[in-house]
Design a protein around this motif. Structure first.
Motif, mmCIF file in Angstrom:
data_model
loop_
_atom_site.group_PDB
_atom_site.id
_atom_site.type_symbol
_atom_site.label_atom_id
_atom_site.label_comp_id
_atom_site.label_asym_id
_atom_site.label_seq_id
_atom_site.Cartn_x
_atom_site.Cartn_y
_atom_site.Cartn_z
ATOM 1 N N VAL A 369 0.838 -1.199 0.000
ATOM 2 C CA VAL A 369 0.000 0.000 0.000
ATOM 3 C C VAL A 369 0.878 1.256 0.000
ATOM 4 C CG1 VAL A 369 -1.660 1.334 1.362
ATOM 5 C CG2 VAL A 369 -1.965 -1.140 1.092
ATOM 6 N N ALA A 370 1.945 1.231 0.781
ATOM 7 C CA ALA A 370 2.845 2.392 0.843
ATOM 8 C C ALA A 370 3.469 2.675 -0.514
ATOM 9 C CB ALA A 370 3.931 2.151 1.893
ATOM 10 N N ARG A 371 3.883 1.637 -1.230
ATOM 11 C CA ARG A 371 4.455 1.866 -2.555
ATOM 12 C C ARG A 371 3.450 2.568 -3.470
ATOM 13 N NH1 ARG A 371 6.160 -3.633 -2.170
ATOM 14 N NH2 ARG A 371 8.350 -3.788 -1.508
ATOM 15 N N ALA A 372 2.204 2.102 -3.424
ATOM 16 C CA ALA A 372 1.180 2.715 -4.278
ATOM 17 C C ALA A 372 1.004 4.185 -3.954
ATOM 18 C CB ALA A 372 -0.144 1.966 -4.112
ATOM 19 N N LEU A 373 1.041 4.543 -2.679
ATOM 20 C CA LEU A 373 0.839 5.929 -2.273
ATOM 21 C C LEU A 373 2.079 6.788 -2.467
ATOM 22 C CD1 LEU A 373 -1.235 5.246 0.961
ATOM 23 C CD2 LEU A 373 -2.075 6.307 -1.133
ATOM 24 N N LEU A 374 3.247 6.164 -2.414
ATOM 25 C CA LEU A 374 4.500 6.911 -2.585
ATOM 26 C C LEU A 374 4.940 6.972 -4.039
ATOM 27 C CD1 LEU A 374 6.426 5.447 0.487
ATOM 28 C CD2 LEU A 374 5.562 7.785 0.271
ATOM 29 N N GLY A 375 4.195 6.307 -4.922
ATOM 30 C CA GLY A 375 4.549 6.320 -6.332
ATOM 31 C C GLY A 375 5.729 5.433 -6.663
ATOM 32 N N VAL A 376 5.948 4.398 -5.866
ATOM 33 C CA VAL A 376 7.050 3.458 -6.093
ATOM 34 C C VAL A 376 6.498 2.209 -6.777
ATOM 35 C CG1 VAL A 376 8.815 2.040 -4.989
ATOM 36 C CG2 VAL A 376 8.290 4.309 -4.080
ATOM 37 N N PRO A 377 7.073 1.774 -7.894
ATOM 38 C CA PRO A 377 6.562 0.565 -8.562
ATOM 39 C C PRO A 377 6.682 -0.666 -7.671
ATOM 40 C CG PRO A 377 8.070 1.784 -9.994
ATOM 41 C CD PRO A 377 8.183 2.396 -8.629
ATOM 42 N N GLN A 378 5.711 -1.559 -7.764
ATOM 43 C CA GLN A 378 5.781 -2.819 -7.039
ATOM 44 C C GLN A 378 6.839 -3.706 -7.689
ATOM 45 O OE1 GLN A 378 4.040 -3.209 -4.305
ATOM 46 N NE2 GLN A 378 2.532 -1.562 -4.528
ATOM 47 N N PRO A 379 7.617 -4.454 -6.911
ATOM 48 C CA PRO A 379 8.626 -5.349 -7.494
ATOM 49 C C PRO A 379 7.973 -6.404 -8.383
ATOM 50 C CG PRO A 379 8.916 -5.126 -5.117
ATOM 51 C CD PRO A 379 7.601 -4.500 -5.440
ATOM 52 N N THR A 380 8.658 -6.756 -9.442
ATOM 53 C CA THR A 380 8.204 -7.837 -10.308
ATOM 54 C C THR A 380 8.680 -9.163 -9.721
ATOM 55 O OG1 THR A 380 8.298 -6.427 -12.261
ATOM 56 C CG2 THR A 380 8.304 -8.804 -12.632
#
Length: 477
Positions: A369-380
């Motif tokens: 959730v933090a990645r989505a809000l911080l604009g960080v791509p989710q790891p593949t």
């Protein structure tokens, strides 16, 4: 989620003003539409993240609030707080927050330190009578940051997990006080509830109030946390969630417990809104003084100079995806929680669930959730083949170093083309090969392993619960 509307400026009364106003209105309308679209994108991503986790864990309910500054950027409830009666979760529900309580204990101690009523280098025996010499000699700072060496009372054989009878403070202390220390205080970090239990007793002795009353008067009341308490199960609390455990692959009701068992290590109940008030009260424009705020973020060192990732205010201070993060997870008898504050982004995320021992801890969900809000791509995440030579070269027992969490050793085995990890007496968990010497757990892809085989002995770095733990292959011993 409904985005916060952007207020349009007042239109001027002149023709030029009307033209400017019309153009301004069109411009602001466009900006509002852009803001709505931008807000909708991460909200939809978060919805999808949580819905996947609900099935995977499986979580009966998850409630989430995220706030940037004083503006809600995400707020939603999923699932049921009562499975038997199909009571849908809401963002106003009351949940036990488990070990997030520790941050309130740390705050309370530092309030008393700032008043000169507790000294960080004072011993436990300064305030509490009847402790064995080794326990009595522990410093307050060692109790706060888990460098005491105390055995965790919930880890003691025979701990009454299923008992619902009331306990006394003396009984709980008796579960760990006669056990030898695991290591010399100040030489290692090992998470334990026992130190925080003693701190609750110290707060009571110094303040003259019960721990519950102290929190009510010095934390809940000044922070306006009107739905937080140390309530037991006897009290009727509207919208209180029911807790669940996974057993034999199915959910079952979690046992209820006497609040004096978790006490100052994990006994608080709260809501999303109250935890937002708590964050503001501690780090915002609330009543916490700069001195206390500095004290709770103070990070001590081990005797070898290693700076601890856990501050004296019982706060985990780390960096996540390049962003500073302050917070704490919580797990207790069928419930889990995560309280996170990203100070440089002024972003607060609070999450609760009514399940404790699923496939993934709630902090793993919070990281996505933090990645989505911080604009960080989710790891593949991929599934690459693992050669026999590499798998066998990584296999072996690894001893966890100075920073430990729940276990002291992990063992890797290679079987049928895959690497497995087992934690002491736990079952083996299959790992997914990400290439090179990197792996993730098949149960939780935020649980990561990176091997370093260049030196001798080989080492593995495990990312788990928001921290990194280093372990060394046992061949060194």
């Amino acid at each position: 989620m409904t985005p916060t509307p952007i207020a349009e400026p007042a239109l001027a009364t002149s023709r030029r003003g009307l033209l400017r106003g019309s153009a301004g209105a069109l411009l602001m309308s466009g900006l509002a539409a852009s803001a709505a679209a931008a807000a909708a994108a991460p909200a939809q991503d978060i919805d999808a993240i949580i819905e996947r986790a609900m099935k995977q864990a499986p979580f009966p309910a998850v409630v989430v609030a995220a706030r940037k500054g004083e503006t809600d950027v995400y707020r939603k409830a999923f699932g049921y707080i009562d499975l038997e009666n199909k009571v849908a979760a809401t963002t106003d529900d009351v949940f036990p927050i488990g070990s997030v309580t520790k941050t309130m204990t740390g705050l309370s101690v530092m309030q008393l330190v700032a008043q000169g009523r507790i000294g960080l280098d004072d011993t436990a025996a300064t305030y509490l009578d009847g402790l064995p010499p080794a326990i009595g000699a522990l410093k307050v700072r060692n109790l706060l940051d888990h460098t005491s060496g105390l055995v965790g009372y919930t880890d003691v054989p025979g701990f009454p997990w299923a008992s619902q009878r009331p306990f006394t403070r003396q009984e709980v202390v008796g579960w760990f006080a006669d056990k030898p220390l695991q290591f010399e205080p100040g030489t290692r970090w090992s998470y334990t509830n026992s130190g925080l239990y003693l701190l609750g007793l110290i707060i009571e002795k110094v303040s003259g109030a019960s721990y519950e009353d102290y929190l009510a008067e010095h934390v809940f009341k000044p922070f306006r946390m009107t739905n937080s308490s140390m309530a037991g199960w006897e009290r009727l609390i509207p919208r209180r969630a029911h807790g669940y455990l996974v057993k034999a692959g199915a959910l079952e009701n979690a046992p209820r417990y006497d609040p004096l068992v978790p006490f100052s290590a994990g006994g608080v109940l709260s809501t999303l809104d109250d935890m937002m008030k708590y964050r503001r009260g501690v780090f915002g424009d609330g009543p916490t003084t700069p001195q206390v705020r500095q004290l709770i973020q103070q990070q001590d060192k081990l005797k070898d100079g290693l700076v601890l990732p856990y501050a004296l205010g019982c706060l985990a201070i780390t960096t996540f995806e390049g962003h500073r993060k302050i917070g704490h997870p919580g797990d207790i008898f069928g419930f889990s929680s995560q309280y996170s504050y990203y100070p440089d982004d002024d972003l607060t995320i609070v999450m609760f669930s009514n399940m404790q021992n699923g496939a993934m801890p709630l902090i793993s969900l919070e990281q996505k959730v933090a990645r989505a809000l911080l604009g960080v791509p989710q790891p593949t995440i991929v599934d690459l083949p693992l050669s026999k030579s590499l798998g066998e070269s990584l296999a072996g027992s690894y001893e966890i170093g100075e920073i430990r969490f729940a276990v002291n050793e992990m063992t890797f085995t290679f079987k049928d083309g895959a690497l497995y990890v087992a934690f002491e007496h736990g079952p083996p968990i299959a790992l997914r090969h990400q290439g090179g010497n990197e792996f993730v757990s098949s149960l939780d892809d935020e649980h990561r392993f990176r091997f370093d085989t260049h030196g001798r002995p080989a080492r593995v770095f495990m990312s788990y619960y928001g921290s990194t733990f280093e372990a060394t292959r046992a061949e060194a011993r």
